[in-house]
Design a protein around this motif. Structure first.
Motif: not given
Length: 351
Positions: A239-243, A300-305, A335-341, A346-347
């Motif tokens: 999901g990338g940024a949509g996770v 596709d995900l690489a274009r967002e980062t 939870e901590d891992f996916f918050l970082g992911y 979308r940093s």
């Protein structure tokens, strides 16, 4: 389905057989994990002990010596390995009793090496070769390695030492210098896929990629039930940024809880590291190494980062892997891992 390791490493086997009667007293078979080095060493030991070898140099499987080997009690063969490997099924298999395996020694002990003295200084039972097989050789500490060194420094007639190692740099230089190194290379992708196909593995290309090209590891993974853990991770990270970090953590915590194999959190983190590595490759317009079927999604995900953000989070993932060796709350950890992911994509936003 049974498949021969010799078919996978035919060229290496031929080279060994060409000098079978003039092998050095100590060989060091080294190469990446999951190539079948130990199986190749066992095949070589069987060839040296067999009394009716085939034209290819393989053990016949029919003579008295081969019968003893099949029952794991050949009097002229000694296998030195950590006690923990005694409860592992196959070259890259499962722990039959994880709790028991954890309590057993992870090292080849000095007592095991000292016990070779009587074995090395009595005549062989069939007046032929005598073989000592160490796997993995890097499982020796300094004292054990020094105890072995005396036997390597004073070769005994008709005695063959075969050391197997995935990390030869961890061996003492004095041990390496007494052995002739045989590097077992990574088979070609075509050869690895064909070997897995002969073994009856479905989707051999996928498994070979997930094992980074190591066929024996791919075979073990394909029959281990690891796919469920990999698929669970892919469903979340795709999901990338949509996770949703909280929902993803809850889903994967359930997957971990349902796992029967040991160390599910650590294994999950290892697959996550491989996903990040492929994502990093995608930012550089390179094809993935592990998740080949997800190549389009990765690009596709690489274009967002970008490379910088992935590298920064990859360092965090390394720390996470070290932390998961300790008792942790799986839900909070994930939870901590996916918050970082999510921040990788979308940093610029506050989460």
């Amino acid at each position: 389905m049974f498949v021969r390791i010799i078919d996978l490493h035919a060229s290496d086997w031929q080279q060994l057989m060409m000098r079978r009667d003039r092998l050095p007293h100590a060989l060091l078979l080294c190469g990446r994990q999951g190539l079948g080095k130990f199986d190749l060493a066992v095949a070589l030991a069987a060839s040296l002990l067999c009394e009716e070898r085939r034209d290819s140099g393989e053990a016949c499987g029919q003579c008295l010596a081969c019968g003893w080997l099949a029952q794991d009690n050949h009097p002229d063969l000694r296998l030195l390995q950590p006690q923990s490997l005694a409860v592992v099924g196959g070259d890259a298999g499962e722990e039959e009793d994880p709790a028991k395996a954890k309590k057993l020694s992870q090292q080849i002990t000095i007592d095991q090496v000292r016990a070779l003295d009587d074995f090395l200084h009595v005549g062989t039972h069939r007046h032929g070769a005598r073989v000592v097989l160490l796997n993995p050789a890097e499982a020796m500490n300094r004292a054990t390695a020094n105890a072995l060194l005396k036997s390597l420094e004073e070769p005994i007639a008709n005695t063959q030492f075969i050391l197997v190692s995935s990390n030869p740099h961890r061996l003492l230089p004095t041990i390496r210098s007494r052995c002739q190194t045989v590097s077992v290379p990574l088979p070609s992708r075509a050869a690895g896929t064909a070997w897995l196909d002969d073994a009856g593995v479905a989707d051999p290309d996928d498994w070979l990629a997930l094992a980074a090209g190591a066929p024996v590891l791919a075979l073990a993974l394909s029959s281990s039930g690891e796919r469920s853990l990999v698929d669970a991770l892919l469903a979340e990270v795709s999901g990338g940024a949509g996770v949703d970090p909280l929902a993803s953590a809850a889903t994967l915590e359930r997957a971990i809880r349902n796992e029967k194999r040991p160390a599910p959190l650590r294994r999950l983190l290892e697959w996550a590291q491989k996903w990040l590595f492929d994502l990093l490759l995608a930012t550089e317009e390179q094809p993935p190494r592990y998740f080949v079927r997800q190549a389009a999604l990765l690009h596709d995900l690489a274009r967002e980062t970008d490379t910088r953000r992935i590298l920064a989070f990859s360092r965090k993932a390394l720390q996470c892997k070290a932390q998961c060796e300790q008792p942790v709350n799986n839900r909070l950890f994930l939870e901590d891992f996916f918050l970082g992911y999510v921040r990788v994509f979308r940093s610029h936003r506050a989460w």
